[in-house]
Design a protein around this motif. Structure first.
Motif, PDB file in Angstrom:
ATOM      1  N   GLN A  19       4.509  -4.808  -7.558  1.00 47.08           N
ATOM      2  CA  GLN A  19       5.639  -3.982  -7.979  1.00 47.08           C
ATOM      3  C   GLN A  19       5.797  -4.086  -9.489  1.00 47.08           C
ATOM      4  N   GLU A  23       8.267   1.250  -9.108  1.00 44.12           N
ATOM      5  CA  GLU A  23       7.121   1.623  -8.295  1.00 44.12           C
ATOM      6  C   GLU A  23       6.489   0.391  -7.669  1.00 44.12           C
ATOM      7  N   TRP A  25       3.200  -0.889  -4.748  1.00 45.32           N
ATOM      8  CA  TRP A  25       2.027  -0.587  -3.927  1.00 45.32           C
ATOM      9  C   TRP A  25       1.888  -1.675  -2.875  1.00 45.32           C
ATOM     10  N   THR A  47      -0.107   2.025   0.415  1.00 44.74           N
ATOM     11  CA  THR A  47       1.104   2.839   0.351  1.00 44.74           C
ATOM     12  C   THR A  47       1.698   2.714  -1.043  1.00 44.74           C
ATOM     13  N   ARG A  48       2.014   3.850  -1.626  1.00 42.84           N
ATOM     14  CA  ARG A  48       2.707   3.897  -2.916  1.00 42.84           C
ATOM     15  C   ARG A  48       4.167   4.210  -2.645  1.00 42.84           C
ATOM     16  N   LEU A  49       5.044   3.420  -3.215  1.00 47.14           N
ATOM     17  CA  LEU A  49       6.488   3.610  -3.061  1.00 47.14           C
ATOM     18  C   LEU A  49       7.148   3.765  -4.418  1.00 47.14           C
ATOM     19  N   GLN A  50       8.119   4.641  -4.513  1.00 44.93           N
ATOM     20  CA  GLN A  50       8.968   4.727  -5.694  1.00 44.93           C
ATOM     21  C   GLN A  50      10.407   4.577  -5.227  1.00 44.93           C
ATOM     22  N   PHE A  51      11.211   3.916  -6.065  1.00 46.67           N
ATOM     23  CA  PHE A  51      12.594   3.629  -5.723  1.00 46.67           C
ATOM     24  C   PHE A  51      13.532   4.353  -6.674  1.00 46.67           C
ATOM     25  N   VAL A  57      14.046   3.821  -1.255  1.00 44.03           N
ATOM     26  CA  VAL A  57      12.765   4.530  -1.372  1.00 44.03           C
ATOM     27  C   VAL A  57      13.029   6.030  -1.491  1.00 44.03           C
ATOM     28  N   GLN A  60       7.196   8.152  -0.825  1.00 46.17           N
ATOM     29  CA  GLN A  60       6.205   7.328  -0.133  1.00 46.17           C
ATOM     30  C   GLN A  60       4.956   8.155   0.097  1.00 46.17           C
ATOM     31  N   ASP A  62       0.986   7.519   1.695  1.00 49.79           N
ATOM     32  CA  ASP A  62       0.022   6.626   2.327  1.00 49.79           C
ATOM     33  C   ASP A  62      -1.383   7.140   2.066  1.00 49.79           C
TER      34      ASP A  62
END
Length: 93
Positions: A19, A23, A25, A47-51, A57, A60, A62
């Motif tokens: 992290q 962002e 991963w 998986t890529r995540l952004q907050f 989240v 997202q 995948d």
């Protein structure tokens, strides 16, 4: 989602996390079993995540090899894909 409807099970093993800022991963291995597959299959993915500003989240994505998950498991198509990958690997080396 239609892709996962008939699965007997789906399990994820998180193998890495990273992290930075808003962002993150996740690296994972997904195990699935389906009535039409001869044996359970394991596929690596990420998986890529952004907050958002509140830490929830808001994005997202995948990433994984759908061919390894399904198409390579089909008797005829699977042999063809393995043969192609083998030839590509032989040329790359």
């Amino acid at each position: 989602d239609a892709l996962y409807r008939r699965l007997e099970y789906r399990r994820f093993e998180i193998v890495s996390r990273q992290q930075q800022g808003n962002e993150a991963w996740l690296g994972w291995i997904m195990g699935v079993a389906h009535p039409r597959l001869a044996k359970p299959v394991r596929v690596e993915g990420a998986t890529r995540l952004q907050f958002d500003a509140w830490g929830k989240v808001c994005l997202q994505h995948d990433y994984f090899d759908l061919g390894a998950l399904y198409y390579e498991q089909l008797p005829l198509l699977g042999r063809l894909i393995h043969a192609i990958r083998g030839r590509l690997g032989a040329r790359a080396g």
